[in-house]
Scaffold this motif. Sequence first.
Motif, short mmCIF file in Angstrom:
data_model
loop_
_atom_site.label_atom_id
_atom_site.label_comp_id
_atom_site.label_asym_id
_atom_site.label_seq_id
_atom_site.Cartn_x
_atom_site.Cartn_y
_atom_site.Cartn_z
N GLN A 6 0.79 -1.22 0.00
CA GLN A 6 0.00 0.00 0.00
C GLN A 6 0.82 1.28 0.00
OE1 GLN A 6 -3.16 -0.40 -0.47
NE2 GLN A 6 -2.99 -2.62 -0.26
N GLN A 7 2.08 1.23 0.36
CA GLN A 7 2.86 2.45 0.51
C GLN A 7 3.32 3.00 -0.84
OE1 GLN A 7 5.95 1.29 3.16
NE2 GLN A 7 4.60 1.06 4.93
N SER A 8 3.84 4.24 -0.80
CA SER A 8 4.28 4.90 -2.02
C SER A 8 5.58 4.29 -2.53
CB SER A 8 4.50 6.40 -1.74
OG SER A 8 5.61 6.57 -0.88
N PHE A 9 5.99 4.72 -3.74
CA PHE A 9 7.23 4.25 -4.34
C PHE A 9 8.25 5.37 -4.48
CE2 PHE A 9 4.93 0.46 -5.31
CZ PHE A 9 5.89 -0.53 -5.44
N ASP A 10 8.24 6.32 -3.56
CA ASP A 10 9.24 7.37 -3.56
C ASP A 10 10.61 6.76 -3.26
OD1 ASP A 10 7.27 9.23 -4.00
OD2 ASP A 10 6.95 9.63 -1.88
N PHE A 11 11.60 7.11 -4.06
CA PHE A 11 12.94 6.55 -3.91
C PHE A 11 13.81 7.55 -3.15
CE2 PHE A 11 17.04 5.20 -6.27
CZ PHE A 11 17.38 4.36 -5.22
N LYS A 12 14.37 7.11 -2.03
CA LYS A 12 15.25 7.96 -1.24
C LYS A 12 16.37 7.12 -0.64
CE LYS A 12 12.06 7.74 2.74
NZ LYS A 12 10.96 7.05 2.06
N ALA A 13 17.44 7.81 -0.22
CA ALA A 13 18.61 7.09 0.29
C ALA A 13 19.23 7.85 1.46
CB ALA A 13 19.64 6.91 -0.83
N TYR A 14 19.97 7.10 2.28
CA TYR A 14 20.64 7.67 3.45
C TYR A 14 22.08 7.14 3.50
CZ TYR A 14 15.82 8.52 5.02
OH TYR A 14 14.51 8.93 5.10
N THR A 15 23.00 7.98 3.94
CA THR A 15 24.37 7.53 4.18
C THR A 15 24.88 8.11 5.49
OG1 THR A 15 25.41 9.39 3.01
CG2 THR A 15 24.89 7.43 1.71
N ASP A 16 25.85 7.43 6.06
CA ASP A 16 26.48 7.89 7.30
C ASP A 16 27.86 7.24 7.37
OD1 ASP A 16 26.88 9.21 9.65
OD2 ASP A 16 25.39 8.10 10.81
N SER A 17 28.68 7.69 8.29
CA SER A 17 29.99 7.06 8.50
C SER A 17 30.46 7.35 9.91
CB SER A 17 31.02 7.59 7.49
OG SER A 17 31.45 8.88 7.85
N ASP A 18 31.37 6.51 10.38
CA ASP A 18 32.09 6.86 11.61
C ASP A 18 33.36 7.59 11.17
OD1 ASP A 18 33.74 4.94 10.59
OD2 ASP A 18 33.60 3.58 12.28
N TYR A 19 34.20 7.93 12.08
CA TYR A 19 35.44 8.63 11.71
C TYR A 19 36.61 7.91 12.37
CZ TYR A 19 39.15 12.15 11.66
OH TYR A 19 40.35 12.79 11.49
N GLY A 20 37.44 7.28 11.51
CA GLY A 20 38.60 6.56 12.02
C GLY A 20 38.24 5.45 12.97
N GLY A 21 37.12 4.79 12.70
CA GLY A 21 36.63 3.80 13.64
C GLY A 21 37.35 2.47 13.64
N CYS A 22 38.11 2.17 12.59
CA CYS A 22 38.79 0.88 12.52
C CYS A 22 40.08 0.92 13.31
CB CYS A 22 39.07 0.51 11.06
SG CYS A 22 39.91 -1.07 10.87
N ASN A 23 40.21 0.06 14.30
CA ASN A 23 41.40 0.02 15.12
C ASN A 23 42.59 -0.64 14.42
OD1 ASN A 23 40.30 1.30 17.43
ND2 ASN A 23 39.27 -0.61 18.02
N LEU A 24 42.37 -1.19 13.23
CA LEU A 24 43.47 -1.78 12.47
C LEU A 24 44.31 -0.71 11.77
CD1 LEU A 24 41.67 -4.82 10.81
CD2 LEU A 24 43.59 -4.96 12.37
N ASP A 25 43.62 0.22 11.08
CA ASP A 25 44.34 1.21 10.28
C ASP A 25 43.72 2.60 10.34
OD1 ASP A 25 42.00 0.75 8.85
OD2 ASP A 25 42.99 -0.52 7.37
N ARG A 26 42.75 2.80 11.22
CA ARG A 26 42.08 4.08 11.42
C ARG A 26 41.31 4.56 10.19
NH1 ARG A 26 40.35 4.38 16.18
NH2 ARG A 26 41.97 4.10 17.77
N LYS A 27 40.92 3.64 9.34
CA LYS A 27 40.03 4.01 8.25
C LYS A 27 38.60 4.07 8.77
CE LYS A 27 42.92 2.06 4.57
NZ LYS A 27 43.04 1.02 3.53
N SER A 28 37.80 4.90 8.12
CA SER A 28 36.41 5.05 8.52
C SER A 28 35.53 4.00 7.82
CB SER A 28 35.91 6.46 8.18
OG SER A 28 36.74 7.45 8.76
N THR A 29 34.33 3.82 8.32
CA THR A 29 33.39 2.87 7.74
C THR A 29 32.18 3.61 7.19
OG1 THR A 29 34.06 1.11 9.26
CG2 THR A 29 31.91 0.87 8.20
#
Length: 438
Positions: free
Chosen positions: A324-347
């Motif tokens: 029953q819901q609409s078909f509006d297309f939308k997207a979301y993104t997010d990231s941490d900052y330097g969260g990987c304890n291996l090499d400090r890369k973000s996710t």
Amino acid sequence: METCLHAAFVSQIEPKNVKEALTDNCWIEAMQDELSQFQKLHVWDLVDLPKGFEPIGTRWVFKCKTDDRHVVVKNKARLVVYQLDVKSAFLYGKVHEDVYVTQPPGFEDPHNINKVYKLDKALYGLHQAPRAWYETLSKHLLSNGFDRGQINSTLFIRKAGGDILLVQVYVDDIIFGSTNEGMCREFEKMMKSKFEMSNMGELSFFLGLQVSQREDGIYLHQTKYVQDILSKYKMSDSTTYGTPIPVNHGLHPDKDGKDVDSRLYRGMIGSLMYLTASRPDIMFAVCLCSRFQSQPKESHMIAVKRIFRYLKGKPRLGLWYSKQQSFDFKAYTDSDYGGCNLDRKSTSGGCQFLGDRLVSWQCKKQSTVSVSTCEAEYIAAASGCSQILWIQQQLRDYGLNFTGTPLFIDNNATMSITNNPVKHSKTKHIEIRHHFHP
């Protein structure tokens, strides 16, 4: 009573080898059914082995097919090549090279014991088999008015007036649906004219996904699979957790930690990765734990087991797709900052919705080290933008056109930089990513 009668004609145990299978009439019948398909479809000819050729070995693979209630419904014996549903789908594919295989174990011709089979059609396990089967199937569909998907080459579409028929192929499994029930019946008739097929009825179980079709929508889940992996890794009786991973998890390489069985660890990670097809709630935790597969430690195993304990408490979670819901297309993104304890890369994390229906999601460590929160967010946004473009192209195959898709991101850091002119000279790398966004 019905269950007892069923069990009398289907073996409940998979044989360990062909010698064991030849002592059970159920499995002998299953093997004979497989070879009768070979004869019916003219898969091979018994010939002398030419000089300069080496025959490829064959072996039997035995499998008890179960439904979503774990009830054995069929004994399947398959003859495969040692090179490591449509009935016997690969057997329809024409082989263009000279390939010779040994006679099936337990079914050798006593009068021609030294002869081999020359393949005319592809056989399961043969490297050419998937390509040969797909070529045969696609030619049949294209010659009957179907168009191939522009993005997904295993998707076939046929339109008639305002109706559409969609056919999705995954190796030898085919699912299809249409806005017109008559087109479905016509497609089934067209396929049966070329291939021997069995209609499995309304889609309820596909590649480990359980599909519950209701009047108001569709529910996808992997409850059976969750129960299977909990049993496989002896976690069925474990205590439960309310979350798959703590907020401050503190996972790191732990070089001084106690080693654990790396093979077991990788097996558990692989099982969980397959589960993310319907469980985005464990996506981040699984991706995080997968980073330690080369040298897993006891602390990493504890984290993986916590995911299993979380699944134990919430085995039936899945995805709900409302009609029953609409078909509006939308997207979301997010990231941490330097969260990987291996090499400090973000996710980077991202998800895409049609209305309130979650249709795609991602969680991936970034390939470069971000020097600011703002840059990490822009990298995530660029990745999310690429996913949007891909989905837009994919939806065009379904006759849906979306432009101007909104992408929601965490832009607090961007606004902070905008309000501070001193920082503008250090944002060239961010500006480049900004201009990637359409």
